[in-house]
Design a protein around this motif. Structure first.
Motif, short mmCIF file in Angstrom:
data_model
loop_
_atom_site.label_atom_id
_atom_site.label_comp_id
_atom_site.label_asym_id
_atom_site.label_seq_id
_atom_site.Cartn_x
_atom_site.Cartn_y
_atom_site.Cartn_z
N PRO A 1 0.96 -1.07 0.00
CA PRO A 1 -0.11 0.01 -0.06
C PRO A 1 0.78 1.21 -0.15
CG PRO A 1 0.00 -0.58 2.23
CD PRO A 1 0.96 -1.86 1.22
N VAL A 2 0.28 2.43 -0.50
CA VAL A 2 0.77 3.55 -0.36
C VAL A 2 -0.21 4.79 -0.12
CG1 VAL A 2 0.74 4.13 -2.74
CG2 VAL A 2 2.37 5.11 -1.34
N ALA A 3 0.22 5.71 0.57
CA ALA A 3 -0.97 6.78 0.97
C ALA A 3 -1.06 7.59 -0.20
CB ALA A 3 -0.41 7.69 2.14
N VAL A 4 -2.43 7.90 -0.50
CA VAL A 4 -2.74 8.73 -1.44
C VAL A 4 -3.80 9.84 -1.29
CG1 VAL A 4 -2.45 6.83 -3.55
CG2 VAL A 4 -4.47 7.02 -2.18
N PRO A 5 -3.41 11.01 -1.81
CA PRO A 5 -4.45 12.16 -1.58
C PRO A 5 -5.76 12.10 -2.54
CG PRO A 5 -2.83 12.99 -3.52
CD PRO A 5 -2.53 11.25 -2.86
N GLY A 6 -6.52 12.94 -2.05
CA GLY A 6 -7.66 13.18 -2.95
C GLY A 6 -8.77 12.58 -2.67
N ASN B 1 0.24 4.94 -16.37
CA ASN B 1 -0.82 3.78 -16.34
C ASN B 1 -0.67 3.43 -14.85
OD1 ASN B 1 -2.56 1.68 -16.65
ND2 ASN B 1 -1.42 0.67 -18.20
N THR B 2 -1.40 2.45 -14.48
CA THR B 2 -1.21 1.91 -13.02
C THR B 2 -1.82 0.65 -13.01
OG1 THR B 2 -1.58 2.21 -10.69
CG2 THR B 2 -3.37 2.72 -12.01
N PRO B 3 -1.06 -0.40 -12.32
CA PRO B 3 0.22 -0.22 -11.67
C PRO B 3 1.48 -0.46 -12.49
CG PRO B 3 -0.55 -2.28 -11.07
CD PRO B 3 -1.55 -1.50 -11.79
N GLY B 4 1.24 -0.71 -13.74
CA GLY B 4 2.12 -1.13 -15.18
C GLY B 4 1.72 -1.63 -15.94
N GLN B 5 2.39 -1.98 -17.13
CA GLN B 5 1.81 -2.29 -18.44
C GLN B 5 1.66 -3.81 -18.63
OE1 GLN B 5 0.41 0.37 -20.38
NE2 GLN B 5 1.85 -0.31 -21.90
N LEU C 1 5.03 1.46 -12.53
CA LEU C 1 4.21 2.92 -12.87
C LEU C 1 3.38 3.08 -11.60
CD1 LEU C 1 3.39 2.92 -16.53
CD2 LEU C 1 5.60 3.87 -15.57
N PHE C 2 3.53 2.42 -10.58
CA PHE C 2 2.45 2.40 -9.56
C PHE C 2 2.95 3.67 -8.39
CE2 PHE C 2 1.44 1.65 -4.95
CZ PHE C 2 -0.22 1.67 -5.00
N ALA C 3 4.33 3.77 -8.46
CA ALA C 3 4.84 4.78 -7.46
C ALA C 3 4.69 6.13 -8.29
CB ALA C 3 6.25 4.52 -7.22
N PRO C 4 5.07 6.13 -9.37
CA PRO C 4 4.65 7.86 -10.15
C PRO C 4 3.31 7.97 -10.21
CG PRO C 4 5.58 6.22 -11.67
CD PRO C 4 5.92 5.59 -10.31
N TRP C 5 2.44 6.98 -10.41
CA TRP C 5 0.95 7.26 -10.45
C TRP C 5 0.44 7.88 -9.09
CZ3 TRP C 5 -2.68 4.72 -7.33
CH2 TRP C 5 -4.15 4.87 -7.71
N ALA C 6 1.11 7.15 -8.11
CA ALA C 6 0.59 7.58 -6.76
C ALA C 6 1.14 8.90 -6.37
CB ALA C 6 0.93 6.59 -5.67
N ALA C 7 2.11 9.11 -6.72
CA ALA C 7 2.90 10.74 -6.57
C ALA C 7 2.38 11.66 -7.46
CB ALA C 7 4.42 10.54 -6.71
N GLY C 8 1.64 11.34 -8.65
CA GLY C 8 1.19 12.44 -9.54
C GLY C 8 2.34 12.67 -10.28
#
Length: 803
Positions: free
Chosen positions: A710-715, A754-758, A770-777
C-alpha cells in the motif's frame, strides 16, 4: 510464391529502418519467429513498458497488437473473454454456473452481419487479425514455447482460443445506465413517496419533476430484480476456489454497493486551443476513472504500419485504442450519462410463458444452452427474452416478469469499438462521423488537431422516449416504447469554443437552452465538484502548458467541500459550551479555516471525508426522510444532500444535523487514529493497495508478490484527482486508470502514466513500476517518432514469419 513489388518494397524499407535504428547500448534484442505473421516486424518495448509496434501492413499491425496483448496480459484477456461469454465454469467448476448463465443472458444475440457493418470499414479485418495474433501466442504457450502465467497454474486452468465474433458479442464490460438507479428509485418511492428520493439522487436540470409513470406500481419491483444483471456484469472472484464462503448480501445492500461502485467511475478531459497555450499548439488531456487494480484496466500501445499510425490507451482485450492520437488528430473521452437502459414490468399468464402486450398475450422467446462445467456433466440452462430484452426475473406469485431493454442489443454498440472510426480521422468532419456512429459507452468526446481546431461532442445511442423520462421502470404492455434514437447531431456539441477551451467531468453540461425536456438525454449526472475545480483552473491560465495540465489532473482540491464548510460557518457561530476545548471544537475550527486541499498530510481532509462518507448523508436521511425509506436512501448522494441543506428546506434542524454527524465522525477518528488530533492525517486512512484477484489461491509469499502497495494517496471522488474509496476501509477502489496529456502536433512532448504498470506478470518489472509515479502524481514520456522511441528502447523484439 513470387513476392510482389509492394511486398518487396515493404521488406526493404523495414530492413533499412531496422539497420539504422539508434538503439541504446543497454537495449536487449531478441529474435522471435511467429506463426501467422506475414512480414518482418518489430516491437520496441520502452523503459516504461510501453510497446511500439512497427509492422509492414495494417493486418500485421493488428495481428501483433493481439499477439503483444497476450504476451503482456494473457491471463487478464482470457478471463475477460470467459466471463463475458459465460465460460467460467468450463475452467473453474460448478461454483460459476450462475454467473455464466447471467453473462449469457446479456450477450448480443442480434444479426452479426449488421453488427459488423456498423463499424468502420476494415474493422472486421482488424478484429480478425487481432484474434489471430492472440491465438498465435496461445498456441506458443500451449506448446511450452512461452511461459504460462501464474494465475493459470493457481486455478489449474488453461487459456482458450478466440473467434472474431467473441469480441463483439460481449457487451457486459461496458458502462451504460441507468437501470440500477431506476430500481433504487422505485424502492424509495414505494417506501416514502416521490419526495423521499431527492436525498438519494439529484435530478438535473432541476426544473424537471419526478413522476411515477402511469400504470406502474413502484411496490411491484422486487428487491432482487437485478440479481442476474449484477451477477452478469461483475468481476470474477476466486473466493469459491479458495474454499471461502462469503455471506450473501441483502439484495438492497447489493444494489447500493453496485450504485456506489459505478458512481465512483467517471473521467476528466479537456481540450485547449493553441491561443490559450504557451506553445501555440492545442493540448488535449484525458484521465478516465474506472476501477483500479492489478493488472491495470487499461493498456497503452503504439502501432505503425503503412496506412495506420495510432498511439494511446484502450482496454487490452480490444483492438486499437480508445483515447489517444494519430498523426493529425487527438481524441479523448469521458462518460456523458445518456440514459441507455429501461426496466420493463409485465403481467404474465398463469403458465409464466407469455406476457401481456397491447391487449394480447405474447410468448417469451426461450433459449436453451448447455454450460460446460469442469469435472462434471454440462448444465442445461434456460434463458428467456421478451421483445424488449432479457428477462431478469419472474415473480409467479404476483404474476409479474421483469426485462431489461438496453442499447447493448443494438448493432454497433460494442463498448469503445466505434473508436475505429477515429483511428484515421484527419478533420472535424471525420470526428463528427465517429460521433454519429457511436454506440456505447455514452461519452463526452473531445477533439484537437494539428490545424488548431478543437471541440467537444456528446456521443452515444440515445433512445427517444416520447412519453416518459426514463427515471423509473415502466409497464411493458406497449404504452412505453422507444421511438428510435436521436441523430448524433442532435446531441450537444461545440466547435472552437470562444473561451478557447472546453472541459468535461461527467457533470451536467447541457448548453443553455438545450431542449432536454423534449430529447430526454439524461436527468442524472455526476456531482459538479470536479468540473468546478477544473474550470476555475483552466479559466485562470491564459497560456497553458503540458505541466499545468498534468498538475490539474492530479489536483486534490475539493470544490464540493467549500459548500459544506460555508454551511458550517453559517450555522456554528459559537461552539456549544459543552463542546469547547474538545476535539469536535478543534475539528470545526480546522474545517472552517481549511482550503479544501485533500493532501495526505491534511487533518481537515481526514475529518471531512470521514464525516461526509459515513455520517452526514445517513444523518440527513434519518432526520428528513420518511422512516420506511431511510435505509433505502442510505448515505444518498452528497451533492443531493448538500443541495437540500443549502435550499433552506432543512430549517433550524440543519445545525443539529451538522453538529451531531460531525461529532460522530470525530469519535470514529479518535478510535481509528487516537485522541491526539495533531497526529491525524488523510494519508493514514486513504491508501492505494491492489490485490490480484487470483492471489487468494496462492501461498502468503506468492500472494504478496502479486499485490501492489500500500501507499498513502491524496484526493477523493470530489477532486480532479479522482480517488474513490470504500467508506468502511478508505482503500482506493476507483480513479485514474490512465492519465494522458497530449501536445498536439509535437507528440513526443506528450506525457502519460498507467497504473500499476503495463505488464500482467508479477515477475515482470513493468507489473508495478508505474504505481509509484501514479501515486505521486508523476508521469512518463509517451514517445511517438521513431528516433524518440528507439532512444528509450529497453527491449527490441525482431519478429519474422515462421514458415
Amino acid at each position: 510464391m513470387r513476392m510482389t513489388w509492394a511486398v518487396a518494397a515493404a521488406l526493404l524499407s523495414f530492413a533499412a529502418t531496422a539497420a539504422h535504428a539508434q538503439l541504446p547500448a543497454a537495449a536487449r534484442r531478441e529474435a522471435w519467429p511467429v506463426t501467422g505473421l506475414q512480414q518482418p516486424a518489430q516491437i520496441i518495448v520502452d523503459r516504461w513498458g510501453i510497446s511500439h509496434i512497427y509492422a509492414g501492413s495494417v493486418r500485421d499491425a493488428f495481428f501483433l497488437q493481439g499477439y503483444n496483448a497476450a504476451r503482456d496480459r494473457l491471463w487478464q484477456i482470457d478471463l475477460w473473454r470467459k466471463r463475458g461469454l459465460g465460460r467460467l465454469s468450463a475452467s473453474f467448476g460448478p461454483a460459476y454456473v450462475a454467473q455464466d448463465r447471467a453473462a449469457r443472458l446479456l450477450l448480443y444475440r442480434g444479426d452479426m452481419a449488421r453488427e459488423w457493418a456498423a463499424y468502420a470499414p476494415g474493422a472486421r479485418d482488424a478484429v480478425t487479425a487481432w484474434v489471430d495474433g492472440v491465438d498465435a501466442y496461445v498456441a506458443e504457450v500451449r506448446a511450452g514455447a512461452k511461459p504460462l502465467p501464474i494465475e493459470f497454474r493457481l486455478t489449474a486452468s488453461r487459456p482458450e482460443t478466440w473467434a472474431p465474433d467473441d469480441i463483439l458479442r460481449i457487451r457486459s464490460h461496458t458502462l451504460v445506465g441507468n437501470v440500477t438507479s431506476e430500481v433504487a428509485r422505485a424502492q424509495v418511492v414505494c417506501a416514502g413517496g416521490v419526495e423521499a428520493d431527492r436525498l438519494r439522487r439529484k435530478i438535473e436540470p432541476t426544473s424537471h419533476k419526478l413522476a411515477v409513470p402511469e400504470g406502474l406500481n413502484p411496490c411491484d419491483i422486487p428487491a432482487d430484480v437485478l440479481q442476474d444483471y449484477i451477477l452478469g456484469t461483475e468481476p470474477v472472484s476466486f473466493e469459491p476456489l479458495a474454499g471461502r464462503k462469503t455471506a450473501a448480501l441483502d439484495p438492497r445492500a447489493q444494489l447500493a454497493q453496485r450504485i456506489d461502485a459505478t458512481s465512483g467511475e467517471g473521467s476528466n478531459n479537456w481540450t485547449i486551443s493553441g491561443a490559450r497555450t504557451a506553445s501555440g499548439r492545442p493540448i488535449l488531456a484525458n484521465d478516465p476513472h474506472r476501477a483500479v487494480g492489478v493488472p491495470s484496466l487499461r493498456y497503452i500501445v503504439h502501432m505503425e504500419a503503412p496506412g495506420l499510425s495510432i498511439e494511446g490507451a484502450g482496454e487490452p482485450a480490444l483492438p486499437g485504442v480508445s483515447l489517444g492520437h494519430n498523426a493529425d488528430v487527438a481524441f479523448g473521452l469521458t462518460i456523458f450519462p445518456i440514459d441507455q437502459e429501461d426496466l420493463y414490468v409485465y403481467e404474465i399468464n398463469p403458465a409464466g410463458d407469455a406476457y401481456r402486450y397491447k391487449g394480447g398475450w405474447e410468448p417469451m422467446k426461450v433459449v436453451r444452452e448447455a454450460i460446460e462445467v469442469k469435472g462434471e456433466a454440462p448444465r442445461e440452462v434456460e434463458l428467456r427474452y421478451t421483445r424488449h430484452g432479457p428477462v431478469l426475473k419472474i415473480d409467479p406469485a404476483r404474476r409479474r416478469a421483469f426485462a431489461l431493454r438496453t442499447v447493448w442489443n443494438e448493432p454497433g454498440a460494442e463498448g469503445y469499438f466505434q473508436s475505429s472510426r477515429l483511428w484515421r480521422a484527419k478533420s472535424w468532419a471525420d470526428f463528427e462521423g465517429g460521433r454519429d456512429a457511436w454506440g456505447t459507452p455514452p461519452l463526452n468526446l473531445v477533439y484537437a488537431d494539428r490545424t488548431g481546431v478543437i471541440g467537444w461532442s456528446a456521443a452515444g445511442l440515445t433512445p427517444v422516449r416520447p412519453n416518459w423520462d426514463g427515471l423509473m421502470p415502466v409497464p411493458g404492455d406497449g404504452r412505453y416504447e422507444w421511438a428510435g434514437f436521436l441523430p448524433g447531431a442532435e446531441l450537444p456539441w461545440l466547435k472552437n469554443p470562444a473561451k478557447g477551451w472546453f472541459a468535461t467531468a461527467n457533470a451536467m453540461n447541457l448548453p443553455k437552452g438545450y431542449p432536454d425536456e423534449q430529447r430526454k438525454v439524461s436527468f442524472e449526472w455526476s456531482d459538479p465538484s470536479r468540473i468546478t475545480r477544473i474550470e476555475e483552473v483552466l479559466a485562470a491560465e491564459p497560456k497553458g502548458t503540458i505541466a499545468q495540465s498534468t498538475a490539474l489532473q492530479t489536483d486534490t482540491v475539493s470544490a464540493e467541500s467549500r459548500r459544506l464548510r460555508a454551511l458550517l460557518r453559517a450555522d456554528m457561530g459559537q461552539t456549544p459550551p459543552a463542546e469547547q476545548g474538545s476535539n469536535l471544537a478543534k475539528a470545526i475550527k480546522l474545517l472552517e479555516a481549511w482550503n479544501g486541499d485533500e493532501r495526505t498530510d491534511s487533518a481537515p481532509a481526514a475529518i471531512y471525508e470521514v464525516w461526509v462518507s459515513g455520517y452526514l448523508g445517513k444523518g440527513a436521511a434519518a432526520m428528513y426522510a420518511p422512516r420506511p425509506a431511510r435505509d433505502l436512501i442510505g448515505s444518498g448522494s452528497l451533492d443531493a444532500v448538500i443541495g437540500f441543506l443549502e435550499s433552506g428546506e432543512a430549517g433550524p434542524r440543519r445545525k443539529l444535523l451538522l453538529l451531531a454527524t460531525l461529532g460522530a465522525a470525530v469519535q470514529e477518528l479518535e478510535q481509528r487514529l487516537g485522541p491526539d488530533m495533531s497526529t491525524w492525517t488523510w494519508g493514514r486512512l486513504h491508501r492505494a493497495e491492489f490485490q490480484n484477484p487470483a492471489g487468494v489461491l496462492a501461498d502468503r509469499e506468492t500472494a504478496a508478490r502479486m499485490a501492489v502497495g500500500p501507499v498513502a494517496v491524496p484526493g477523493s471522488a470530489s477532486t480532479p484527482r479522482a480517488a474513490t474509496y470504500r467508506p468502511e476501509l478508505f482503500t482506493q477502489v476507483a480513479g485514474a486508470s490512465v492519465r494522458m496529456v497530449l501536445d498536439v502536433g509535437q507528440w513526443d512532448n506528450s506525457m502519460v502514466v498507467n497504473t500499476p504498470g503495463q505488464s500482467g506478470d508479477p515477475a515482470n518489472p513493468h507489473y508495478r513500476d508505474l504505481f509509484a509515479p501514479w501515486a505521486a502524481g508523476d508521469y512518463v514520456p509517451l514517445r511517438y517518432t521513431r528516433p524518440a522511441v528507439e532512444a528509450a528502447a529497453e527491449t527490441v523484439l525482431d519478429l519474422t514469419p515462421k514458415r
